[in-house]
Design a protein around this motif. Structure first.
Motif, PDB file in Angstrom:
ATOM      1  N   GLY A  44      15.069   9.267   9.727  1.00  0.00           N
ATOM      2  CA  GLY A  44      16.306   9.076   8.591  1.00  0.00           C
ATOM      3  C   GLY A  44      15.990  10.866   8.358  1.00  0.00           C
ATOM      4  N   GLU A  45      17.400  11.203   7.692  1.00  0.00           N
ATOM      5  CA  GLU A  45      16.581  12.219   6.497  1.00  0.00           C
ATOM      6  C   GLU A  45      15.721  13.027   5.431  1.00  0.00           C
ATOM      7  N   SER A  46      15.270  13.844   4.933  1.00  0.00           N
ATOM      8  CA  SER A  46      14.712  13.850   3.825  1.00  0.00           C
ATOM      9  C   SER A  46      15.416  12.890   2.098  1.00  0.00           C
ATOM     10  N   GLY A  47      14.313  12.374   2.288  1.00  0.00           N
ATOM     11  CA  GLY A  47      15.017  11.364   1.251  1.00  0.00           C
ATOM     12  C   GLY A  47      15.994  10.491   0.987  1.00  0.00           C
ATOM     13  N   THR A  48      15.597   9.846   2.034  1.00  0.00           N
ATOM     14  CA  THR A  48      16.851   8.326   2.752  1.00  0.00           C
ATOM     15  C   THR A  48      15.674   7.554   2.399  1.00  0.00           C
ATOM     16  N   GLY A  49      14.411   7.543   1.865  1.00  0.00           N
ATOM     17  CA  GLY A  49      13.341   6.174   2.052  1.00  0.00           C
ATOM     18  C   GLY A  49      12.707   5.890   2.559  1.00  0.00           C
ATOM     19  N   LYS A  50      12.334   6.453   3.626  1.00  0.00           N
ATOM     20  CA  LYS A  50      11.525   6.277   5.165  1.00  0.00           C
ATOM     21  C   LYS A  50      10.208   5.733   4.839  1.00  0.00           C
ATOM     22  N   GLU A  51      10.210   6.205   3.470  1.00  0.00           N
ATOM     23  CA  GLU A  51       7.718   6.376   2.869  1.00  0.00           C
ATOM     24  C   GLU A  51       8.749   4.411   2.310  1.00  0.00           C
ATOM     25  N   LEU A  52       9.494   4.385   1.514  1.00  0.00           N
ATOM     26  CA  LEU A  52       9.656   3.252   0.760  1.00  0.00           C
ATOM     27  C   LEU A  52      10.271   1.944   2.168  1.00  0.00           C
ATOM     28  N   PHE A  53      10.610   1.728   3.299  1.00  0.00           N
ATOM     29  CA  PHE A  53      10.425   1.372   4.348  1.00  0.00           C
ATOM     30  C   PHE A  53       9.314   0.577   5.177  1.00  0.00           C
ATOM     31  N   ALA A  54       8.512   2.207   5.016  1.00  0.00           N
ATOM     32  CA  ALA A  54       6.947   2.042   5.358  1.00  0.00           C
ATOM     33  C   ALA A  54       6.300   0.754   4.763  1.00  0.00           C
ATOM     34  N   HIS A  55       6.555   1.383   3.405  1.00  0.00           N
ATOM     35  CA  HIS A  55       5.522   0.433   2.365  1.00  0.00           C
ATOM     36  C   HIS A  55       5.978  -1.280   2.487  1.00  0.00           C
ATOM     37  N   ALA A  56       7.569  -1.397   2.379  1.00  0.00           N
ATOM     38  CA  ALA A  56       8.053  -2.812   2.609  1.00  0.00           C
ATOM     39  C   ALA A  56       7.679  -3.350   3.955  1.00  0.00           C
ATOM     40  N   ILE A  57       7.211  -2.843   5.065  1.00  0.00           N
ATOM     41  CA  ILE A  57       7.118  -3.254   6.165  1.00  0.00           C
ATOM     42  C   ILE A  57       5.329  -3.450   6.449  1.00  0.00           C
ATOM     43  N   HIS A  58       5.066  -3.214   5.738  1.00  0.00           N
ATOM     44  CA  HIS A  58       3.653  -3.391   5.673  1.00  0.00           C
ATOM     45  C   HIS A  58       3.177  -4.235   5.043  1.00  0.00           C
ATOM     46  N   ASN A  59       4.297  -4.520   3.991  1.00  0.00           N
ATOM     47  CA  ASN A  59       3.287  -5.464   2.778  1.00  0.00           C
ATOM     48  C   ASN A  59       4.852  -7.184   3.273  1.00  0.00           C
ATOM     49  N   ASP A  60       5.185  -6.854   4.420  1.00  0.00           N
ATOM     50  CA  ASP A  60       5.691  -7.708   4.641  1.00  0.00           C
ATOM     51  C   ASP A  60       4.771  -8.566   6.223  1.00  0.00           C
ATOM     52  N   SER A  61       3.917  -7.653   6.919  1.00  0.00           N
ATOM     53  CA  SER A  61       3.396  -8.005   7.883  1.00  0.00           C
ATOM     54  C   SER A  61       2.407  -8.382   7.241  1.00  0.00           C
ATOM     55  N   ARG A  62       1.702  -9.293   8.759  1.00  0.00           N
ATOM     56  CA  ARG A  62      -0.120 -10.464   8.634  1.00  0.00           C
ATOM     57  C   ARG A  62      -1.285  -9.521   8.164  1.00  0.00           C
ATOM     58  N   ARG A  63      -0.820  -8.063   8.237  1.00  0.00           N
ATOM     59  CA  ARG A  63      -1.718  -7.082   7.480  1.00  0.00           C
ATOM     60  C   ARG A  63      -1.341  -7.001   6.486  1.00  0.00           C
TER      61      ARG A  63
END
Length: 482
Positions: free
Chosen positions: A185-204
């Protein structure tokens, strides 16, 4: 035979003396009774608690001392009573244990009693302290997770457009797996938000979430930052060495932002980590096993970089297991309004300035802009607007000229093929704005508005329905409609 042994046991003065020596120094009230519930051993603490001397207690049935005793019932059921609330004959209430002790044939031969807490207040105080300790432990766990964990969840990813729904759907699927993820995704689209959410919803999610921007660290320092180093590995190395990001992220997730900026030599080492699940510290000789999930992100075309030999093809396929494309803001303009309201609330809390909302005209102007900086740019524009407004409302005059001015309208005309600039549409838009302005002036009085507009009330009702204005007036106007 067991009864005889039991009688002999209590007649053995040496053993009784030994039990007294064991029981007496203990500050907890304790008692030992025979199968007839006669007191055989009692410590000084229990005597003081009941208000009797030892001589008065030894040999008497517990019922004679405390008519509320439950020892006969415990002997009958052969079941221990643990942490029971008991009110003694002297009026004291305590938490007690009563434990029947049986021989090999299952017969009760004596009973052991202990006062766990001498009064309920003491018990309640202990409970409060334990709850406080638990609360503090939970607080420290929460703070530790804030320091080493992901801060955002799905609720922080705003948007209900089809493209955003698709991205969130794939991200939730990725969270349920343990595969590596590539966020595009382009800069500023929220890639880091997605990374946080994926980790928070994972078994890790109970393990660290470690993020590193590959473009922000000089290439000569990147290896020691990622893998750490041993003491004396190089000039200036910290005494005792340093742990790297991969070790910090063990059992958790490491987020490699701007992975396209990673040097080719370092890419080879990342590939080894993925294949062998171990790292080598700089200056180290022993491999260190790590269990880490990688979420990578980039705003560049990795396929193109692979063709240009600027990114390793084998690493690309290793991290490109679950690919999620996050749409730019210009491709989901229908999310602008909900995003703007969410960001205004967030910024209001941060800046300590209450903002109740944003005008429809301002929202339309925001929708007409191309947003090269995506959500990050939208947030900056709204923060500027909050600083400019003297009220609790954002309107078009608080937006920058490059969004409201003629150049913005010209750009919209040139780029937005879905926008209708026909004469009919322009007239309808002007009519709609005239009715809205008139209703504001009359504070919602339709009869007066119709008179000023020189149309009948029935005609005005038709226009209101046509332009869906009844659903767009604010609460104050609705309350004043006649």
């Amino acid at each position: 035979m067991s009864d005889m042994k039991n009688e002999n046991f209590f007649e053995d003065k040496y053993l009784i003396d030994m039990l007294n020596k064991i029981f007496d120094p203990i500050p907890i009230p304790m008692i030992l009774v025979d199968r007839e519930t006669k007191v055989k051993v009692i410590n000084n603490s229990f005597c003081e608690f009941l208000g009797y001397s030892k001589e008065e207690m030894i040999g008497r049935r517990v019922y004679d001392i405390d008519e509320n005793t439950r020892f006969p019932y415990v002997f009958k059921t052969k079941k221990a009573e643990i942490a029971w609330k008991h009110r003694f004959k002297n009026g004291k209430t305590a938490i007690v244990h009563r434990i029947p002790v049986m021989d090999d044939d299952g017969n009760v031969i004596y009973g052991f009693g202990m006062v766990l807490f001498k009064d309920i207040a003491e018990f309640e105080e202990i409970i409060k302290k334990n709850k406080l300790l638990e609360s503090e432990l939970d607080l420290y766990k929460t703070r530790l997770k804030e320091l080493t964990g992901a801060r955002y969840s799905w609720e922080n990813i705003i948007g209900e457009s089809e493209k955003m729904k698709r991205a969130k759907f794939l991200a939730r699927k990725a969270a349920a797996s343990d595969s590596n993820v590539l966020l595009l995704g382009e800069s500023g689209t929220g890639k880091e938000l997605f990374a946080h959410a994926i980790h928070n919803d994972s078994r890790r999610n109970n393990f660290p979430f470690v993020k590193i921007n590959c473009a922000a660290i000089p290439s000569e320092l990147l290896e020691s930052e990622l893998f750490g180093y041993e003491e004396g590995a190089f000039t200036g190395a910290k005494r005792g060495g340093k742990i790297g990001k991969f070790e910090l992220a063990n059992k958790g997730t490491i987020f490699l932002d701007e992975i396209s900026e990673m040097p080719l030599g370092m890419q080879a080492k990342i590939l080894r980590v993925l294949q062998e699940k171990e790292i080598d510290r700089v200056g180290g000789i022993t491999p260190i096993p790590v269990d880490v999930r990688i979420i990578a992100a980039t705003n560049k075309d990795l396929k193109k970089l692979v063709k240009e030999n600027k990114f390793r093809e084998d690493l690309y396929y290793r991290i490109n297991v679950m690919t999620i494309e996050i749409p730019p803001l210009r491709e989901r303009l229908e999310d602008i309004e909900v995003l703007a309201n969410y960001l205004l609330k967030k910024l209001s809390n941060q800046m300590g300035k209450y903002i109740s909302g944003i005008s429809n005209e301002a929202v339309e102007l925001l929708k007409g802009y191309s947003w090269p900086g995506n959500v990050r740019e939208l947030e900056n524009v709204l923060e500027r607007a909050i600083n400019l407004t003297d009220s609790d409302y954002i309107s078009q005059e608080h937006l920058p000229i490059y969004i409201t001015g003629p150049e913005a309208k010209k750009q919209r005309f040139l780029t937005d093929r879905t926008f209708d600039y026909s004469l009919k549409k322009v007239v309808e838009q002007a009519e709609k704005e005239a009715i809205k302005d008139c209703l504001r002036y009359t504070k919602g009085n339709k009869r007066l508005a119709a008179k000023i507009l020189k149309i009948s009330r029935s005609r005005l009702y038709e226009k209101l329905k046509k332009y869906n204005l009844e659903n767009n007036v604010n609460k104050e106007e609705k309350d004043n409609l006649s």
